[in-house]
Design an enzyme around this catalytic site. Sequence first.
Site, short mmCIF file in Angstrom:
data_model
loop_
_atom_site.label_atom_id
_atom_site.label_comp_id
_atom_site.label_asym_id
_atom_site.label_seq_id
_atom_site.Cartn_x
_atom_site.Cartn_y
_atom_site.Cartn_z
N CYS A 160 0.84 -1.20 0.00
CA CYS A 160 0.00 0.00 0.00
C CYS A 160 0.88 1.26 0.00
O CYS A 160 2.04 1.23 -0.44
CB CYS A 160 -0.98 -0.02 1.17
SG CYS A 160 -2.37 1.15 0.97
N ASP A 178 -3.77 1.30 9.81
CA ASP A 178 -4.98 2.13 9.92
C ASP A 178 -5.49 2.13 11.35
O ASP A 178 -6.02 3.14 11.82
CB ASP A 178 -6.05 1.64 8.95
CG ASP A 178 -5.64 1.97 7.53
OD1 ASP A 178 -4.91 1.17 6.92
OD2 ASP A 178 -6.00 3.07 7.05
#
Length: 319
Positions: free
Chosen positions: A130, A199
């Site tokens: 990512c 996250d």
Amino acid sequence: MSEAFHPELEATAERIASMEIRGAATIAGAAAEALATQARASDAADPAGFRREHRRAGRRLYDTRPTAVSLPNALRYVLDRMDGDSVAELRASVVEAAEAFQTRLDRAQTDLGEIGANRLRDGDTVMTHCHSTDALACVEAAVEQGKELSAVVKETRPRNQGHITAEQLRAAGVDVTLIVDSAARRYLDEVDHVLVGADSIAADGSVVNKIGTSGLAVNARERGVPIVVAAQTIKLHPETLTGQTVEIEMRAETEVVDDETRAEIGGVAVENPAFDVTPPRYVDAIVTESGQFPPETIVTLMRELFGESAARPWADSEE
Ligand code: RUB
């Protein structure tokens, strides 16, 4: 305009939901700034109206994406500091808190970058997944220390955030090789670290990050490659202290297959979870601005920073 959302706050909420603004730290900064914009422009008639307006604005932002806890932590930081007996005082408190939050965010990333850089040696290769500004901060700090680094960058389907990582690492002077996600295991023998962001981090040290992180971590462990998570403390999820689980965002199937391809394939279900959970036993270290921690000990830091309770200062949905 009393109690309506400022158009810029509404635009920020839409850009977070559509992922034009994305990545946990960036979302947090944008949310805090949107509250400051709402405060500057507020024409609330009285303090109660101002408070109500900002709790509702917080709710609008909170509802955009469910997984990155940096978003509610940003709202907590700003709204918990909303204070004053007049609209002018309340306005000043929100603007000041949003500015202080952004300053802390920037400083935390710089500090964790320095700590993460200490793990990287001259000549090392990292594998990324990512696009994480916290993870990139570690590599950039190491490059600034004069270390030469290479990176194997996973493209990260379906949104290909790996392309952003590849571009930014190349710009930092890192030698970059881009691979498809399914090639990761083949290249693990050639890398010294797996370096990802987060996250949300749960009280038991589980790491919630972009879908594919957990499979990468399991493969890396099997290959003996250390898995490092770069995550400033706004990624710590205080509600998990009381047993809540982290909601995993499910996104549109159109991110996976376009309509034409879907029609060709025929009647199949398509699922598109945006994040997954890596159990703490597959993580070697969580690098924060306060130092690096084995995942199992992160709960101590979480209690220190958030206490046992996590208030929700944004409005309830029925308000
Ligand atoms: C982004 C993602 C990132 C973390 C950390 O997912 O999973 O690894 O948010 O990023 P998405 P940062 O693209 O769906 O938002 O370190 O910049 O906070």
